[in-house]
Motif scaffolding. Structure first.
Motif, PDB file in Angstrom:
ATOM      1  N   GLU A   1       0.833  -1.216   0.000  1.00  0.00           N
ATOM      2  CA  GLU A   1       0.000   0.000   0.000  1.00  0.00           C
ATOM      3  C   GLU A   1       0.861   1.258   0.000  1.00  0.00           C
ATOM      4  O   GLU A   1       0.583   2.214  -0.726  1.00  0.00           O
ATOM      5  N   MET A   2       1.925   1.263   0.829  1.00  0.00           N
ATOM      6  CA  MET A   2       2.798   2.442   0.880  1.00  0.00           C
ATOM      7  C   MET A   2       3.428   2.689  -0.486  1.00  0.00           C
ATOM      8  O   MET A   2       3.498   3.822  -0.966  1.00  0.00           O
ATOM      9  N   LEU A   3       3.909   1.604  -1.134  1.00  0.00           N
ATOM     10  CA  LEU A   3       4.553   1.742  -2.446  1.00  0.00           C
ATOM     11  C   LEU A   3       3.546   2.212  -3.495  1.00  0.00           C
ATOM     12  O   LEU A   3       3.855   3.046  -4.340  1.00  0.00           O
ATOM     13  N   HIS A   4       2.342   1.665  -3.422  1.00  0.00           N
ATOM     14  CA  HIS A   4       1.317   1.954  -4.419  1.00  0.00           C
ATOM     15  C   HIS A   4       0.795   3.381  -4.259  1.00  0.00           C
ATOM     16  O   HIS A   4       0.422   4.025  -5.249  1.00  0.00           O
ATOM     17  N   ASN A   5       0.759   3.852  -3.042  1.00  0.00           N
ATOM     18  CA  ASN A   5       0.255   5.203  -2.792  1.00  0.00           C
ATOM     19  C   ASN A   5       1.389   6.219  -2.912  1.00  0.00           C
ATOM     20  O   ASN A   5       2.142   6.165  -3.871  1.00  0.00           O
ATOM     21  N   ARG A   6       1.596   7.059  -1.963  1.00  0.00           N
ATOM     22  CA  ARG A   6       2.448   8.216  -2.221  1.00  0.00           C
ATOM     23  C   ARG A   6       3.889   8.133  -1.746  1.00  0.00           C
ATOM     24  O   ARG A   6       4.621   9.115  -1.816  1.00  0.00           O
ATOM     25  N   LEU A   7       4.297   6.983  -1.231  1.00  0.00           N
ATOM     26  CA  LEU A   7       5.639   6.914  -0.643  1.00  0.00           C
ATOM     27  C   LEU A   7       6.715   7.458  -1.587  1.00  0.00           C
ATOM     28  O   LEU A   7       7.576   8.245  -1.174  1.00  0.00           O
ATOM     29  N   GLY A   8       6.642   7.057  -2.861  1.00  0.00           N
ATOM     30  CA  GLY A   8       7.661   7.469  -3.828  1.00  0.00           C
ATOM     31  C   GLY A   8       7.807   8.983  -3.904  1.00  0.00           C
ATOM     32  O   GLY A   8       8.923   9.502  -4.053  1.00  0.00           O
ATOM     33  N   SER A   9       6.691   9.699  -3.768  1.00  0.00           N
ATOM     34  CA  SER A   9       6.727  11.165  -3.892  1.00  0.00           C
ATOM     35  C   SER A   9       7.285  11.832  -2.635  1.00  0.00           C
ATOM     36  O   SER A   9       7.642  13.004  -2.653  1.00  0.00           O
ATOM     37  N   TYR A  10       7.354  11.079  -1.539  1.00  0.00           N
ATOM     38  CA  TYR A  10       7.890  11.650  -0.291  1.00  0.00           C
ATOM     39  C   TYR A  10       9.414  11.612  -0.241  1.00  0.00           C
ATOM     40  O   TYR A  10      10.030  12.337   0.537  1.00  0.00           O
ATOM     41  N   LEU A  11      10.004  10.708  -1.037  1.00  0.00           N
ATOM     42  CA  LEU A  11      11.440  10.441  -0.892  1.00  0.00           C
ATOM     43  C   LEU A  11      12.294  11.403  -1.699  1.00  0.00           C
ATOM     44  O   LEU A  11      11.913  11.816  -2.803  1.00  0.00           O
ATOM     45  N   ARG A  12      13.467  11.726  -1.174  1.00  0.00           N
ATOM     46  CA  ARG A  12      14.452  12.506  -1.923  1.00  0.00           C
ATOM     47  C   ARG A  12      15.040  11.643  -3.033  1.00  0.00           C
ATOM     48  O   ARG A  12      15.100  10.423  -2.914  1.00  0.00           O
ATOM     49  N   SER A  13      15.507  12.277  -4.072  1.00  0.00           N
ATOM     50  CA  SER A  13      16.218  11.524  -5.101  1.00  0.00           C
ATOM     51  C   SER A  13      17.456  10.910  -4.453  1.00  0.00           C
ATOM     52  O   SER A  13      18.041  11.470  -3.528  1.00  0.00           O
ATOM     53  N   ASN A  14      17.823   9.719  -4.942  1.00  0.00           N
ATOM     54  CA  ASN A  14      18.998   8.992  -4.447  1.00  0.00           C
ATOM     55  C   ASN A  14      18.800   8.317  -3.079  1.00  0.00           C
ATOM     56  O   ASN A  14      19.747   7.777  -2.523  1.00  0.00           O
ATOM     57  N   THR A  15      17.557   8.358  -2.556  1.00  0.00           N
ATOM     58  CA  THR A  15      17.309   7.621  -1.315  1.00  0.00           C
ATOM     59  C   THR A  15      17.379   6.122  -1.592  1.00  0.00           C
ATOM     60  O   THR A  15      16.823   5.645  -2.579  1.00  0.00           O
ATOM     61  N   LEU A  16      18.051   5.362  -0.697  1.00  0.00           N
ATOM     62  CA  LEU A  16      18.003   3.899  -0.780  1.00  0.00           C
ATOM     63  C   LEU A  16      16.720   3.449  -0.093  1.00  0.00           C
ATOM     64  O   LEU A  16      16.491   3.783   1.083  1.00  0.00           O
ATOM     65  N   LEU A  17      15.900   2.735  -0.823  1.00  0.00           N
ATOM     66  CA  LEU A  17      14.652   2.208  -0.258  1.00  0.00           C
ATOM     67  C   LEU A  17      14.738   0.689  -0.231  1.00  0.00           C
ATOM     68  O   LEU A  17      14.770   0.032  -1.276  1.00  0.00           O
ATOM     69  N   LEU A  18      14.769   0.129   0.971  1.00  0.00           N
ATOM     70  CA  LEU A  18      14.868  -1.320   1.142  1.00  0.00           C
ATOM     71  C   LEU A  18      13.664  -1.768   1.957  1.00  0.00           C
ATOM     72  O   LEU A  18      13.232  -1.070   2.866  1.00  0.00           O
ATOM     73  N   ASP A  19      13.109  -2.934   1.622  1.00  0.00           N
ATOM     74  CA  ASP A  19      12.016  -3.436   2.456  1.00  0.00           C
ATOM     75  C   ASP A  19      12.427  -4.778   3.052  1.00  0.00           C
ATOM     76  O   ASP A  19      13.407  -5.394   2.618  1.00  0.00           O
ATOM     77  N   LEU A  20      11.675  -5.222   4.070  1.00  0.00           N
ATOM     78  CA  LEU A  20      11.959  -6.507   4.718  1.00  0.00           C
ATOM     79  C   LEU A  20      10.782  -7.478   4.560  1.00  0.00           C
ATOM     80  O   LEU A  20      10.625  -8.416   5.342  1.00  0.00           O
TER      81      LEU A  20
END
Lengths: 292, 292
Positions: free
Chosen positions: A80-99
């Motif tokens: 849900e986070m990925l599908h919704n707005r998470l991407g727009s919250y992040l700075r460019s070059n942020t490492l995004l890892l999930d568990l």
């Protein structure tokens, strides 16, 4: 240019067993850790315990200044986070890892993130019977396999930074594509869970006829039924996002069970013993190599 | 007239985990303990360790002067002893108790013993992962259910004396007929074992395609597969003497697994979650009552 890990701000989204343990393992190795959790009490506990440097219930606030963001939530929440707005919250070059425990759907969603976000799917192969922040420990990941699954368009930088993070917590990285990951964990994790739940449901039905069955249950039942006590919410998420691989494994498992049953029906003790010996030897070989 | 327990000579046939633990639990409560085992080294270890007062490899010599004889051998060995000459070796009024894991065939054979032998089928619901005399401990039976199954023609005296013995080792007696016992243990012991062995054989087959599956296996697989590492000789004996009850349980189990699978195939997460919740709640209720 990416800051070195010790100068990074890391946001951990979800302060349960996995997120809390990650914070404990990372806190002396990064500049600061921000905890993001919907539960204000968990945030306060984590802050007071020195596990995080600051906490927020607001996802955007928690992740927007982070160099690295780690999603340590149930699979459906991550999706849900990925599908919704998470991407727009992040700075460019942020490492995004999930568990998350299944990877195909998550990596698929990661492939749709804005260009510039360094996304990588992750699944640490560890855990413990207890859950929640109280059960967290800094050594949970140490020496354990940590699967990394690149989404499409994954960059070399994302891979290098994810490996650095895995190394920092003492885990052993194993890179593979998400489909392969999901097929393997269907066998060693999701199938055992479904067997365990089905066993318990079978004994429950028997217990309706003769409740003494519960009195006689001992160590064998205890171990084989343990997984049935896992978090139902968590497991429903996991299973419903790995349907194809699990249905395949169930079909293969039914064959193995049927072969055993055939020897029992036929009173072929030589065949029965050979099948049980094969299982015994495989299990002992694995235990010898992985449980010592 | 039967001597009181503290004046009795007890013969224990088979000095493995169960027999050795029984000797330890009884040694200060009876006049003397004779160990009978085909392995001279086990007898010497048991004697040196003060577990038995004397030992012999000769069944007749070991049991002929005993007031109580306890058969702590694998099921097939117990059946062979009963079927062959054991009955003719025993004095009249000897209490004969066995510890075999299935009871219908054993109690059937006990029914054919000479009149005057006080026979009772027994099955203590305990054990541990290790086997053999080295793993024996005096407290193994304490607080655990000890099923007693009377053979046909069982006398009140046999029952009273068996209960006294169970009480002496701190176990909790549960009396039931052998068929009911075998149906209950098929569910809580033999079914879990067959699931565990089938799981391992499934993963072995997957491992032929992708050996990395063994690297990723963690705590869930460890617990669910543990029973597959049980003694194959012992389990083949047990399973082959409880065929009908096990085949019935396998049929019921397949139904439970199929119901779970149906909700997965239909993508009915509400139904899936309800089934998993039922298993969770049953398991937790059992654990709450029996594992604390």
């Amino acid at each position: 240019m990416t800051r070195s890990l010790e100068r990074q701000t890391v946001a951990i989204v979800g302060l349960g067993l996995m997120g809390g343990s990650l914070a404990l393992a990372l806190r002396d190795k990064v500049s600061s850790i921000t905890g993001v959790d919907p539960d204000q009490d968990s945030l306060e506990d984590a802050f007071k315990g020195g596990i995080i440097h600051r906490g927020t219930t607001d996802l955007r606030e928690g992740v927007q200044d982070a160099d690295t963001v780690i999603l340590a939530a149930p699979v459906r929440i991550i999706l849900e986070m990925l599908h919704n707005r998470l991407g727009s919250y992040l700075r460019s070059n942020t490492l995004l890892l999930d568990l998350g425990s299944t990877k195909a759907e998550i990596c698929e969603e990661m492939g749709n993130l804005p260009i510039g976000i360094q996304a990588m799917g992750g699944h640490p192969m560890c855990g413990k019977e207890q859950s929640g922040l109280q059960a967290a420990e800094a050594t949970l990941y140490r020496g354990r396999p940590f699967v990394l699954c690149p989404p499409r368009r994954a960059t070399p930088a994302a891979r290098i930074r994810a490996l650095e993070l895995v190394d920092a917590i003492g885990a052993v990285p194993i890179e593979m594509d998400a489909i392969r990951h999901d097929r393997l964990v269907a066998g060693i994790s999701h199938l055992p869970y479904l067997l365990s739940a089905s066993l318990v449901n079978t004994i429950s039905a028997e217990g309706q006829i003769d409740p003494t069955i519960w009195e006689l249950a001992a160590g064998g039942f205890r171990d084989t039924s343990r997984l049935a006590g896992s978090s139902v919410r968590m497991m429903t998420d996991i299973i419903s996002t790995n349907r194809t691989a699990i249905m395949r494994l169930l079909a293969l498992y039914r064959v193995q069970l049927a072969i055993l049953e055939a020897s029992l029906v036929a009173q072929d003790n030589t065949q029965l013993e050979a099948l049980l010996q094969a299982a015994h030897d495989s299990r002992e070989a694995w235990a010898e190599q992985h449980l010592r």
